[in-house]
Each structure stands twice: as C-alpha cells, then as structure tokens.
Design a protein around this motif. Structure first.
Motif, PDB file in Angstrom:
ATOM      1  N   GLY A 152      -6.819   2.429 -10.583  1.00 12.65           N
ATOM      2  CA  GLY A 152      -6.539   1.854  -9.266  1.00 12.65           C
ATOM      3  C   GLY A 152      -7.781   1.271  -8.619  1.00 12.65           C
ATOM      4  N   VAL A 153      -8.900   1.961  -8.755  1.00  3.76           N
ATOM      5  CA  VAL A 153     -10.165   1.458  -8.199  1.00  3.76           C
ATOM      6  C   VAL A 153     -10.593   0.187  -8.925  1.00  3.76           C
ATOM      7  N   VAL A 154     -10.480   0.182 -10.259  1.00  2.00           N
ATOM      8  CA  VAL A 154     -10.830  -1.020 -11.036  1.00  2.00           C
ATOM      9  C   VAL A 154      -9.939  -2.183 -10.622  1.00  2.00           C
ATOM     10  N   ALA A 155      -8.641  -1.939 -10.485  1.00  2.74           N
ATOM     11  CA  ALA A 155      -7.714  -3.004 -10.080  1.00  2.74           C
ATOM     12  C   ALA A 155      -8.041  -3.515  -8.680  1.00  2.74           C
ATOM     13  N   ALA A 156      -8.402  -2.607  -7.776  1.00  4.66           N
ATOM     14  CA  ALA A 156      -8.758  -3.025  -6.416  1.00  4.66           C
ATOM     15  C   ALA A 156     -10.024  -3.877  -6.418  1.00  4.66           C
ATOM     16  N   LEU A 157     -11.008  -3.495  -7.217  1.00  2.00           N
ATOM     17  CA  LEU A 157     -12.242  -4.288  -7.301  1.00  2.00           C
ATOM     18  C   LEU A 157     -11.988  -5.666  -7.902  1.00  2.00           C
ATOM     19  N   VAL A 158     -11.152  -5.719  -8.931  1.00  2.00           N
ATOM     20  CA  VAL A 158     -10.822  -7.015  -9.539  1.00  2.00           C
ATOM     21  C   VAL A 158     -10.034  -7.874  -8.548  1.00  2.00           C
ATOM     22  N   ALA A 159      -9.137  -7.258  -7.791  1.00  2.00           N
ATOM     23  CA  ALA A 159      -8.376  -8.006  -6.781  1.00  2.00           C
ATOM     24  C   ALA A 159      -9.306  -8.557  -5.709  1.00  2.00           C
ATOM     25  N   TRP A 160     -10.282  -7.772  -5.323  1.00  5.65           N
ATOM     26  CA  TRP A 160     -11.224  -8.199  -4.297  1.00  5.65           C
ATOM     27  C   TRP A 160     -12.083  -9.367  -4.778  1.00  5.65           C
ATOM     28  N   ARG A 161     -12.488  -9.322  -6.054  1.00  3.80           N
ATOM     29  CA  ARG A 161     -13.369 -10.357  -6.586  1.00  3.80           C
ATOM     30  C   ARG A 161     -12.623 -11.623  -7.022  1.00  3.80           C
TER      31      ARG A 161
ATOM     32  N   SER B 221       0.825  -1.212   0.000  1.00  4.46           N
ATOM     33  CA  SER B 221       0.000   0.000   0.000  1.00  4.46           C
ATOM     34  C   SER B 221       0.854   1.254   0.000  1.00  4.46           C
ATOM     35  N   ALA B 222       1.910   1.246   0.768  1.00  9.42           N
ATOM     36  CA  ALA B 222       2.793   2.414   0.830  1.00  9.42           C
ATOM     37  C   ALA B 222       3.493   2.667  -0.504  1.00  9.42           C
ATOM     38  N   LEU B 223       3.694   1.633  -1.291  1.00  9.30           N
ATOM     39  CA  LEU B 223       4.320   1.801  -2.600  1.00  9.30           C
ATOM     40  C   LEU B 223       3.311   2.165  -3.692  1.00  9.30           C
ATOM     41  N   VAL B 224       2.133   1.573  -3.648  1.00  6.21           N
ATOM     42  CA  VAL B 224       1.168   1.725  -4.737  1.00  6.21           C
ATOM     43  C   VAL B 224       0.343   3.002  -4.618  1.00  6.21           C
ATOM     44  N   VAL B 225      -0.164   3.311  -3.446  1.00  5.42           N
ATOM     45  CA  VAL B 225      -1.087   4.449  -3.292  1.00  5.42           C
ATOM     46  C   VAL B 225      -0.456   5.779  -3.696  1.00  5.42           C
ATOM     47  N   PRO B 226       0.759   6.115  -3.298  1.00  3.32           N
ATOM     48  CA  PRO B 226       1.333   7.375  -3.790  1.00  3.32           C
ATOM     49  C   PRO B 226       1.512   7.388  -5.307  1.00  3.32           C
ATOM     50  N   GLY B 227       1.819   6.244  -5.897  1.00  3.74           N
ATOM     51  CA  GLY B 227       1.947   6.182  -7.344  1.00  3.74           C
ATOM     52  C   GLY B 227       0.628   6.427  -8.056  1.00  3.74           C
TER      53      GLY B 227
END
Length: 105
Positions: free
Chosen positions: A73-82, A50-56
C-alpha cells in the motif's frame, strides 16, 4: 419468507433507490448546484476510495496487521504520488504484494 415477499422487498428497495436519485436530479438538475455545496463534493471520490482501500490494506490479511499488504500500500501510494498513472499504481502495488507474499511465506 416466500418468493413473492422477497421479490416485493427487492422491487421496493429498487424503487426507493430510484426515487431518491431522481429527486436529487430533479431538484438540482435545472438550477445547478451552488458553489458552497459543489466545493466539498470534490473530495467525495477520494474519501470513498480511502474508506474502501485502507481497511483492506490494514485489516485484509491473515493477521490484523499484514506487513506485506501495508508495504504494498505504501509503495502504491508513493507511485501514485509520483506518476499519477493508474496502471503504474496497480502494477507497483500488486507486484510488491506478490513479491513480499512469496518471500515472507
């Protein structure tokens, strides 16, 4: 600075890093880690990622807030969650970023 000084600094930094890692392995390796210490260490990989990805995502674009990066980032987070599949997350995030960058620019 001369080359000898630079190489001495590099060697000393490498030796110091090796000594720190070896001391932890020697101290904990034979006995095992207590549960009270092992429990919070499970969250270290997620915190580092998270510390590496969120600032990017939030600060990595041309502007302080790049909507294409945030949406990807939101799309990637949703795909990771599902799906919990790394390839799917990378494909969805990068595909969204490339598509939005092409459309918005």
């Amino acid at each position: 600075m001369s080359d000898a000084v630079i190489w001495t600094i590099i060697f000393a930094a490498g030796l110091g890093t090796f000594a720190l890692r070896l001391s932890f392995i020697q101290a904990v390796g034979r006995r095992g880690m207590p549960e009270w210490l092992r429990r919070p260490l499970r969250y270290v990989p997620a915190a580092v990622l998270s510390a590496l990805v969120v600032p990017g995502i939030l600060l990595g674009g041309e502007a302080p807030f790049d909507p294409a990066r945030v949406t990807a980032g939101v799309v990637a987070a949703l795909v990771a969650w599902r799906t919990r599949g790394t390839i799917y997350v990378l494909a969805a995030g990068m595909g969204t970023l490339w598509l939005l960058t092409a459309v918005l620019r």
